[in-house]
Design a protein around this motif. Structure first.
Motif: not given
Length: 180
Positions: A65-89
């Motif tokens: 979830g802390n990856v702002a460049f992905i969180k703030n714009r739609p991903q053109p190829y993703v049909t389902k986007l799952i945000f996690t707390e961090d890289m470990s999660e």
């Protein structure tokens, strides 16, 4: 089948790595499998996702979830986007979602992720195969390291039957049929 693909968010210096990503994405799509990946649109990640998406298959992106460049714009190829707390999660979520793990050429993150999948099956946490897409012999040094570990008595060959080094999609398909 849900296939996690670990790979670079860069293209690398050789066009053959881009072609490998394209071939793998086309195979996943033609086989009507689901892609689970890091959610980005750049580099080899984007190539695989585009090919699977273009085939009309599900593309699940898992991103911290802390990856702002992905969180703030739609991903053109993703049909389902799952945000996690961090890289470990993120890693745990991908391990949970996928039935199979494939590593295209990539950097230290790719190596980290595929090493974890290999280890977790080896020690019996789950029963899932791992494939190292060995285009242009990219993973030959790792394959040799596994042999060195075996020769030194630190790795038993029979504990590694869930790992395949190959860049032949037909061989991979046969391996998966036998494994799953």
């Amino acid at each position: 089948m849900k296939i996690a693909v670990y790979c670079a968010s860069e293209f690398g210096k050789e066009e053959l790595y881009t072609e490998a990503a394209r071939e793998l994405g086309q195979w996943i799509g033609a086989s009507k499998h689901t892609l689970v990946y890091g959610g980005g649109e750049s580099g080899l990640m984007g190539i695989v996702a585009k090919e699977v998406h273009d085939a009309g298959c599900e593309v699940i992106g898992v991103v911290p979830g802390n990856v702002a460049f992905i969180k703030n714009r739609p991903q053109p190829y993703v049909t389902k986007l799952i945000f996690t707390e961090d890289m470990s999660e993120r890693k745990r979520k991908m391990l949970e979602l996928a039935d199979v793990f494939i590593a295209l050429p990539g950097g230290i993150g790719t190596l980290d992720e595929i090493s974890e999948t290999i280890t977790l099956t080896k020690i019996g946490v789950f029963h899932k195969p791992s494939i190292l897409f060995n285009r242009n012999g990219f993973y030959e040094p790792l394959k040799q390291m596994f042999q060195t570990m075996e020769d030194a008595g630190f790795l038993a060959e029979d504990k590694m039957k869930h790992v395949l080094f190959s860049d032949d999609l037909k061989e991979m398909e046969g391996f998966l049929r036998e494994w799953l």
